[in-house]
Scaffold this motif. Sequence first.
Motif, short mmCIF file in Angstrom:
data_model
loop_
_atom_site.label_atom_id
_atom_site.label_comp_id
_atom_site.label_asym_id
_atom_site.label_seq_id
_atom_site.Cartn_x
_atom_site.Cartn_y
_atom_site.Cartn_z
N ARG A 95 -5.05 8.64 -10.94
CA ARG A 95 -5.89 7.49 -11.26
C ARG A 95 -5.15 6.20 -10.89
NH1 ARG A 95 -10.99 8.87 -11.88
NH2 ARG A 95 -11.23 6.72 -12.60
N VAL A 96 -5.85 5.32 -10.17
CA VAL A 96 -5.25 4.06 -9.72
C VAL A 96 -6.26 2.93 -9.93
CG1 VAL A 96 -4.33 2.78 -7.75
CG2 VAL A 96 -3.83 5.22 -7.98
N PRO A 97 -5.90 1.90 -10.68
CA PRO A 97 -6.78 0.73 -10.79
C PRO A 97 -6.64 -0.13 -9.53
CG PRO A 97 -4.83 0.41 -12.13
CD PRO A 97 -4.71 1.79 -11.54
N LEU A 98 -7.75 -0.42 -8.89
CA LEU A 98 -7.74 -1.23 -7.67
C LEU A 98 -8.03 -2.69 -8.01
CD1 LEU A 98 -9.82 1.10 -5.30
CD2 LEU A 98 -7.37 1.18 -5.82
N HIS A 99 -7.35 -3.59 -7.34
CA HIS A 99 -7.54 -5.03 -7.54
C HIS A 99 -7.51 -5.70 -6.18
CE1 HIS A 99 -6.15 -9.04 -9.57
NE2 HIS A 99 -7.38 -9.08 -9.13
N PHE A 100 -8.66 -6.20 -5.74
CA PHE A 100 -8.78 -6.82 -4.42
C PHE A 100 -8.47 -8.32 -4.49
CE2 PHE A 100 -10.99 -2.88 -4.00
CZ PHE A 100 -10.79 -2.50 -2.68
N PRO A 101 -8.10 -8.93 -3.36
CA PRO A 101 -7.69 -10.34 -3.36
C PRO A 101 -8.74 -11.30 -3.92
CG PRO A 101 -7.01 -9.31 -1.31
CD PRO A 101 -7.85 -8.30 -2.04
N ASP A 102 -10.04 -10.94 -3.80
CA ASP A 102 -11.07 -11.84 -4.32
C ASP A 102 -11.32 -11.65 -5.81
OD1 ASP A 102 -12.39 -9.41 -4.37
OD2 ASP A 102 -14.12 -10.07 -3.20
N GLY A 103 -10.54 -10.76 -6.44
CA GLY A 103 -10.68 -10.54 -7.87
C GLY A 103 -11.46 -9.31 -8.25
N TYR A 104 -12.12 -8.67 -7.30
CA TYR A 104 -12.89 -7.47 -7.63
C TYR A 104 -11.95 -6.34 -8.05
CZ TYR A 104 -15.89 -3.40 -7.28
OH TYR A 104 -16.57 -2.25 -7.58
N ARG A 105 -12.34 -5.63 -9.11
CA ARG A 105 -11.54 -4.53 -9.62
C ARG A 105 -12.39 -3.27 -9.70
NH1 ARG A 105 -6.90 -6.48 -12.63
NH2 ARG A 105 -6.87 -8.77 -12.67
N ALA A 106 -11.75 -2.14 -9.50
CA ALA A 106 -12.44 -0.86 -9.63
C ALA A 106 -11.42 0.20 -10.01
CB ALA A 106 -13.12 -0.48 -8.31
N ASP A 107 -11.85 1.14 -10.82
CA ASP A 107 -11.00 2.28 -11.15
C ASP A 107 -11.27 3.38 -10.14
OD1 ASP A 107 -9.78 1.19 -13.42
OD2 ASP A 107 -11.51 1.68 -14.65
N ALA A 108 -10.22 3.95 -9.59
CA ALA A 108 -10.36 4.97 -8.55
C ALA A 108 -9.49 6.17 -8.86
CB ALA A 108 -9.96 4.39 -7.19
N GLU A 109 -9.90 7.30 -8.33
CA GLU A 109 -9.06 8.49 -8.33
C GLU A 109 -8.67 8.76 -6.88
OE1 GLU A 109 -9.24 12.86 -10.31
OE2 GLU A 109 -10.81 12.47 -8.82
#
Length: 208
Positions: free
Chosen positions: A14-28
């Motif tokens: 499990r890895v929490p994603l954080h993009f430069p524009d602020g968007y976040r998503a939880d990913a496997e």
Amino acid sequence: MPDTPAATPRARVRVPLHFPDGYRADAELVTFDGLVDGREHIAVVLGEPGPVPLVRLHSECLTGDVFGSARCDCGPQLREAAERISERGGVLLYLRQEGRGIGLYNKLDAYALQDQGLDTYEANAALGLPEDARDYTAAAQMLRALDIGELDLLSNNPDKAGQLRDLGIAVRDRVPTGVFTTDHNVRYLRAKVLQTQHTLPLPELTAG
């Protein structure tokens, strides 16, 4: 169905994603054993995939994905795919096929030729390289390892859908991505439409 050896999941993290524009998503993130090309491709599982998940085959682009290069649309497509797949549920396959399969150094050599006036495909040809060297056999292996036999494909590229179908994966629909034009990538996108029939509605094509 083609006689392709099976791959198996190796690890799931499990890895929490954080993009430069602020968007976040939880990913496997899923890694695999047994991929035919021996490369370290990964699957990014987002949301809650249903019986027909939304899938994107995203070829690695160091310049666009990491450094935000405006010479292509790869970075914005990656960001868009993460959100759209998270909302619906599906998988992003991050494929280590830099520069449409020719590698990073060759891609930058091609950029230098593009600066002299060649388009992206002409530059590859001038270097003695194929227009597109990508093969999606490993992608089909990854999908089967994840028990995905039918999907909707998030892509403007008909070759991706065609190769997956030839490899026994049922592509129900091809869902177009957004159009991300900049002053620096219009010629690149135009070439993709004219040379490889990408479904990109570019006004530049009717403006001369």
